[in-house]
Design a protein around this motif. Structure first.
Motif, mmCIF file in Angstrom:
data_model
loop_
_atom_site.group_PDB
_atom_site.id
_atom_site.type_symbol
_atom_site.label_atom_id
_atom_site.label_comp_id
_atom_site.label_asym_id
_atom_site.label_seq_id
_atom_site.Cartn_x
_atom_site.Cartn_y
_atom_site.Cartn_z
ATOM 1 N N SER A 65 -4.766 -47.022 78.411
ATOM 2 C CA SER A 65 -5.854 -47.815 78.994
ATOM 3 C C SER A 65 -7.142 -47.643 78.227
ATOM 4 O O SER A 65 -8.063 -48.432 78.388
ATOM 5 C CB SER A 65 -6.058 -47.402 80.453
ATOM 6 N N ALA A 66 -7.225 -46.574 77.372
ATOM 7 C CA ALA A 66 -8.469 -46.326 76.651
ATOM 8 C C ALA A 66 -8.584 -47.161 75.396
ATOM 9 O O ALA A 66 -9.620 -47.183 74.758
ATOM 10 C CB ALA A 66 -8.565 -44.848 76.297
ATOM 11 N N ALA A 67 -7.494 -47.798 74.954
ATOM 12 C CA ALA A 67 -7.544 -48.585 73.725
ATOM 13 C C ALA A 67 -8.346 -49.851 73.938
ATOM 14 O O ALA A 67 -8.339 -50.463 74.998
ATOM 15 C CB ALA A 67 -6.128 -48.926 73.279
ATOM 16 N N LYS A 68 -9.044 -50.153 72.874
ATOM 17 C CA LYS A 68 -9.786 -51.413 72.910
ATOM 18 C C LYS A 68 -8.825 -52.567 72.742
ATOM 19 O O LYS A 68 -7.653 -52.384 72.383
ATOM 20 C CB LYS A 68 -10.820 -51.407 71.799
ATOM 21 N N ALA A 69 -9.303 -53.754 72.969
ATOM 22 C CA ALA A 69 -8.469 -54.936 72.855
ATOM 23 C C ALA A 69 -7.935 -55.045 71.439
ATOM 24 O O ALA A 69 -8.717 -55.000 70.481
ATOM 25 C CB ALA A 69 -9.264 -56.205 73.224
ATOM 26 N N GLY A 70 -6.638 -55.128 71.318
ATOM 27 C CA GLY A 70 -6.036 -55.287 69.993
ATOM 28 C C GLY A 70 -5.925 -53.987 69.226
ATOM 29 O O GLY A 70 -5.515 -53.996 68.073
ATOM 30 N N GLU A 71 -6.288 -52.839 69.790
ATOM 31 C CA GLU A 71 -6.245 -51.543 69.086
ATOM 32 C C GLU A 71 -4.991 -50.792 69.520
ATOM 33 O O GLU A 71 -4.765 -50.595 70.698
ATOM 34 C CB GLU A 71 -7.483 -50.729 69.429
ATOM 35 N N ASP A 72 -4.173 -50.375 68.518
ATOM 36 C CA ASP A 72 -2.926 -49.696 68.858
ATOM 37 C C ASP A 72 -3.191 -48.221 69.112
ATOM 38 O O ASP A 72 -4.308 -47.724 68.997
ATOM 39 C CB ASP A 72 -1.893 -49.876 67.744
ATOM 40 N N VAL A 73 -2.089 -47.488 69.443
ATOM 41 C CA VAL A 73 -2.214 -46.080 69.824
ATOM 42 C C VAL A 73 -2.740 -45.243 68.664
ATOM 43 O O VAL A 73 -3.627 -44.412 68.823
ATOM 44 C CB VAL A 73 -0.843 -45.548 70.293
ATOM 45 N N MET A 74 -2.210 -45.422 67.444
ATOM 46 C CA MET A 74 -2.633 -44.630 66.303
ATOM 47 C C MET A 74 -4.105 -44.854 66.000
ATOM 48 O O MET A 74 -4.837 -43.933 65.629
ATOM 49 C CB MET A 74 -1.782 -44.966 65.067
ATOM 50 N N ALA A 75 -4.568 -46.039 66.170
ATOM 51 C CA ALA A 75 -5.983 -46.309 65.917
ATOM 52 C C ALA A 75 -6.853 -45.546 66.906
ATOM 53 O O ALA A 75 -7.902 -44.994 66.553
ATOM 54 C CB ALA A 75 -6.252 -47.814 66.001
ATOM 55 N N VAL A 76 -6.393 -45.500 68.161
ATOM 56 C CA VAL A 76 -7.157 -44.757 69.169
ATOM 57 C C VAL A 76 -7.165 -43.271 68.836
ATOM 58 O O VAL A 76 -8.196 -42.595 68.919
ATOM 59 C CB VAL A 76 -6.551 -44.987 70.573
ATOM 60 N N GLU A 78 -6.799 -41.828 65.852
ATOM 61 C CA GLU A 78 -7.651 -41.584 64.686
ATOM 62 C C GLU A 78 -9.125 -41.657 65.071
ATOM 63 O O GLU A 78 -9.950 -40.863 64.584
ATOM 64 C CB GLU A 78 -7.325 -42.592 63.600
ATOM 65 N N ARG A 79 -9.467 -42.578 65.938
ATOM 66 C CA ARG A 79 -10.866 -42.697 66.346
ATOM 67 C C ARG A 79 -11.306 -41.458 67.122
ATOM 68 O O ARG A 79 -12.376 -40.888 66.875
ATOM 69 C CB ARG A 79 -11.053 -43.958 67.225
ATOM 70 N N GLU A 80 -10.444 -40.962 68.052
ATOM 71 C CA GLU A 80 -10.811 -39.775 68.833
ATOM 72 C C GLU A 80 -10.853 -38.526 67.952
ATOM 73 O O GLU A 80 -11.675 -37.636 68.158
ATOM 74 C CB GLU A 80 -9.825 -39.594 69.979
ATOM 75 N N THR A 81 -9.935 -38.447 66.938
ATOM 76 C CA THR A 81 -9.958 -37.313 66.005
ATOM 77 C C THR A 81 -11.257 -37.268 65.237
ATOM 78 O O THR A 81 -11.867 -36.206 65.054
ATOM 79 C CB THR A 81 -8.776 -37.406 65.046
ATOM 80 N N ALA A 82 -11.706 -38.401 64.761
ATOM 81 C CA ALA A 82 -12.958 -38.459 64.013
ATOM 82 C C ALA A 82 -14.141 -38.064 64.901
ATOM 83 O O ALA A 82 -15.056 -37.345 64.466
ATOM 84 C CB ALA A 82 -13.166 -39.868 63.448
ATOM 85 N N GLU A 83 -14.119 -38.508 66.146
ATOM 86 C CA GLU A 83 -15.206 -38.152 67.065
ATOM 87 C C GLU A 83 -15.223 -36.645 67.331
ATOM 88 O O GLU A 83 -16.280 -36.013 67.375
ATOM 89 C CB GLU A 83 -15.034 -38.926 68.382
ATOM 90 N N LEU A 84 -14.007 -35.997 67.502
ATOM 91 C CA LEU A 84 -13.938 -34.563 67.738
ATOM 92 C C LEU A 84 -14.427 -33.781 66.528
ATOM 93 O O LEU A 84 -15.152 -32.791 66.664
ATOM 94 C CB LEU A 84 -12.499 -34.160 68.076
ATOM 95 N N ALA A 85 -14.041 -34.192 65.322
ATOM 96 C CA ALA A 85 -14.483 -33.503 64.106
ATOM 97 C C ALA A 85 -16.001 -33.575 63.966
ATOM 98 O O ALA A 85 -16.654 -32.595 63.586
ATOM 99 C CB ALA A 85 -13.809 -34.113 62.885
ATOM 100 N N ALA A 86 -16.560 -34.713 64.282
ATOM 101 C CA ALA A 86 -18.020 -34.850 64.204
ATOM 102 C C ALA A 86 -18.707 -33.937 65.214
ATOM 103 O O ALA A 86 -19.737 -33.321 64.915
ATOM 104 C CB ALA A 86 -18.413 -36.315 64.442
ATOM 105 N N LYS A 87 -18.111 -33.828 66.390
ATOM 106 C CA LYS A 87 -18.689 -32.972 67.416
ATOM 107 C C LYS A 87 -18.654 -31.512 67.013
ATOM 108 O O LYS A 87 -19.618 -30.762 67.169
ATOM 109 C CB LYS A 87 -17.929 -33.171 68.727
ATOM 110 N N GLN A 88 -17.490 -31.045 66.436
ATOM 111 C CA GLN A 88 -17.361 -29.660 65.993
ATOM 112 C C GLN A 88 -18.314 -29.359 64.851
ATOM 113 O O GLN A 88 -18.891 -28.267 64.773
ATOM 114 C CB GLN A 88 -15.912 -29.383 65.579
ATOM 115 N N ALA A 89 -18.478 -30.289 63.944
ATOM 116 C CA ALA A 89 -19.400 -30.074 62.832
ATOM 117 C C ALA A 89 -20.828 -29.938 63.325
ATOM 118 O O ALA A 89 -21.607 -29.118 62.825
ATOM 119 C CB ALA A 89 -19.274 -31.225 61.834
ATOM 120 N N ALA A 90 -21.176 -30.739 64.344
ATOM 121 C CA ALA A 90 -22.535 -30.661 64.886
ATOM 122 C C ALA A 90 -22.775 -29.321 65.571
ATOM 123 O O ALA A 90 -23.870 -28.755 65.502
ATOM 124 C CB ALA A 90 -22.754 -31.816 65.871
ATOM 125 N N GLU A 91 -21.707 -28.778 66.234
ATOM 126 C CA GLU A 91 -21.866 -27.485 66.901
ATOM 127 C C GLU A 91 -21.927 -26.332 65.897
ATOM 128 O O GLU A 91 -22.597 -25.332 66.123
ATOM 129 C CB GLU A 91 -20.700 -27.264 67.861
#
Length: 305
Positions: A65-76, A78-91
Motif C-alpha cells: 500500500s506504500a507504493a506510489k502509483a505505477g511504482e513496483d516493490v523493488m522501487a519502493v 530502493e527508495r526506502e534504502t536510500a532514505e535510511l542511508a541518508a538518515k544514518q549519515a546525518a546522525e
C-alpha cells in the motif's frame, strides 16, 4: 443444405457467398483466441529473496500500500534504502566531527615532551656507576680447601702424599683449616697407606670409606670391611657380584681370588659364604648376622612380582 444454416455451438452464420473452409478456419481461430488467457508471469525466487532482504535491512513494513502509483516493490525498497542511508549519515556526521576535533586536540608525544620543562630531579638522568663490592681475597688455606672440594665433587679423595708433591707448605696450610670457618667442610679419613682429605659438602662419609678402601688397594680388607658394614648397618648379606659394580669395578676372576685369600686368613674368619634360593652367592659376617637370618634375608620371595 449445410451452408447458410447455423452450426451447432456457434452463434455466427456462415455467409454462403464466402469460402466455406476459410470461414470455418476463421471461426475456429476466433474461438481459440477467446478461450486463451494471458500467460502468468514467471515467479523469480531470487528477486523475491533479494526484495525480502532489502526490506529487512531497511526495517520497512511495506505491504504494497506504500507504493506510489505505477511504482513496483523493488522501487519502493530502493527508495526506502536510500532514505535510511541518508538518515544514518546525518546522525553519524556530528559524531565524526567530534572525533576529528578530539583527535586534532591530542598533542604529539614528541612535541609534548619537547614542550615540558626539564625536571630538576630527573629519575632517568645518568646515575653514577656503582661498582660491585670487592670480594675478600682468599687465603692460601682457603684456596687449598677449594682444590680438595673440586676433587671431592669428582668422586676423588685427596691423598696427603699428593698434596705434599703439588702444594708448597701443604702441612702448614692443612693445619690452618680447622680454625677457619671457610674450611669447616674439609675432613680426613685415615687409611692403611695414607691419610685422605675430602669435603663433606661434596662427598658422603660412606662413599669416602669405600673410596679410601679402594685407594689402599688391599682387596681383602675392602671386602671384609664392606661385608661387615652392610651386615651391621642395613642389615644384609653382600652378593659377590656387588664388587663388579662401580666404584669397585672388579673382574669376576679378581673377586674369586680375593675371596679365596680371605678364607686362608684368620683375620677374616667371621666372613662366610651362602647361596640363596636363586643360586646367587653372598658373603655375610657372623659378628652381626646368623647364617639362618642371613639366608632368610637373601632369599627372593617367589610370591612377589
Amino acid at each position: 443444405m449445410l451452408f447458410g444454416r447455423r452450426k451447432p455451438g456457434y452463434t455466427t452464420t456462415v455467409d454462403g457467398s464466402a469460402d466455406p473452409e476459410q470461414a470455418v478456419l476463421d471461426l475456429q481461430k476466433a474461438e481459440l483466441a477467446a478461450k486463451k488467457k494471458p500467460k502468468a508471469e514467471v515467479f523469480d525466487i531470487d528477486a523475491a529473496s533479494e526484495t525480502a532482504r532489502r526490506l529487512k535491512e531497511t526495517g520497512s513494513t511495506f505491504d504494497g500500500s506504500a507504493a506510489k502509483a505505477g511504482e513496483d516493490v523493488m522501487a519502493v525498497v530502493e527508495r526506502e534504502t536510500a532514505e535510511l542511508a541518508a538518515k544514518q549519515a546525518a546522525e553519524a556526521a556530528p559524531q565524526a566531527a567530534e572525533a576529528a576535533q578530539t583527535e586534532a586536540a591530542k598533542p604529539e608525544l614528541l612535541d609534548f615532551l619537547a614542550a615540558e620543562p626539564e625536571a630538576e630531579n630527573d629519575p632517568f638522568a645518568d646515575q653514577p656507576t656503582k661498582t660491585a663490592p670487592e670480594l675478600p681475597e682468599l687465603t692460601p688455606a682457603q684456596e687449598l680447601a677449594g682444590y680438595i672440594r673440586s676433587r671431592s665433587a669428582a668422586a676423588l679423595l685427596t691423598p696427603h702424599a699428593l698434596l705434599l708433591t703439588e702444594v708448597e707448605n701443604a702441612d702448614e696450610l692443612l693445619a690452618q683449616m680447622p680454625a677457619d670457618p671457610q674450611c669447616e667442610d674439609i675432613t680426613t679419613r685415615k687409611g692403611a697407606k695414607d691419610t685422605y682429605y675430602y669435603s663433606t659438602a661434596n662427598m658422603s662419609d660412606n662413599y669416602a670409606m669405600i673410596a679410601q678402601l679402594i685407594e689402599d688397594k688391599d682387596l681383602c680388607v675392602m671386602f671384609a670391611e664392606m661385608v661387615r658394614f652392610n651386615a651391621r648397618i642395613y642389615p644384609s648379606a653382600t652378593p659377590l657380584k656387588y664388587f663388579q659394580r662401580s666404584p669397585y669395578g672388579l673382574a669376576p676372576e679378581v673377586i674369586e681370588q680375593t675371596w679365596k685369600a680371605m678364607q686362608e686368613n684368620p683375620e677374616y674368619a667371621d666372613i662366610e659364604e651362602l647361596t640363596n634360593n636363586q643360586n646367587e652367592r653372598f658373603l655375610f659376617s657372623t659378628k652381626h648376622l646368623t647364617r639362618r637370618y642371613a639366608k632368610a634375608i637373601s632369599d627372593v620371595d617367589e610370591f612377589c612380582d
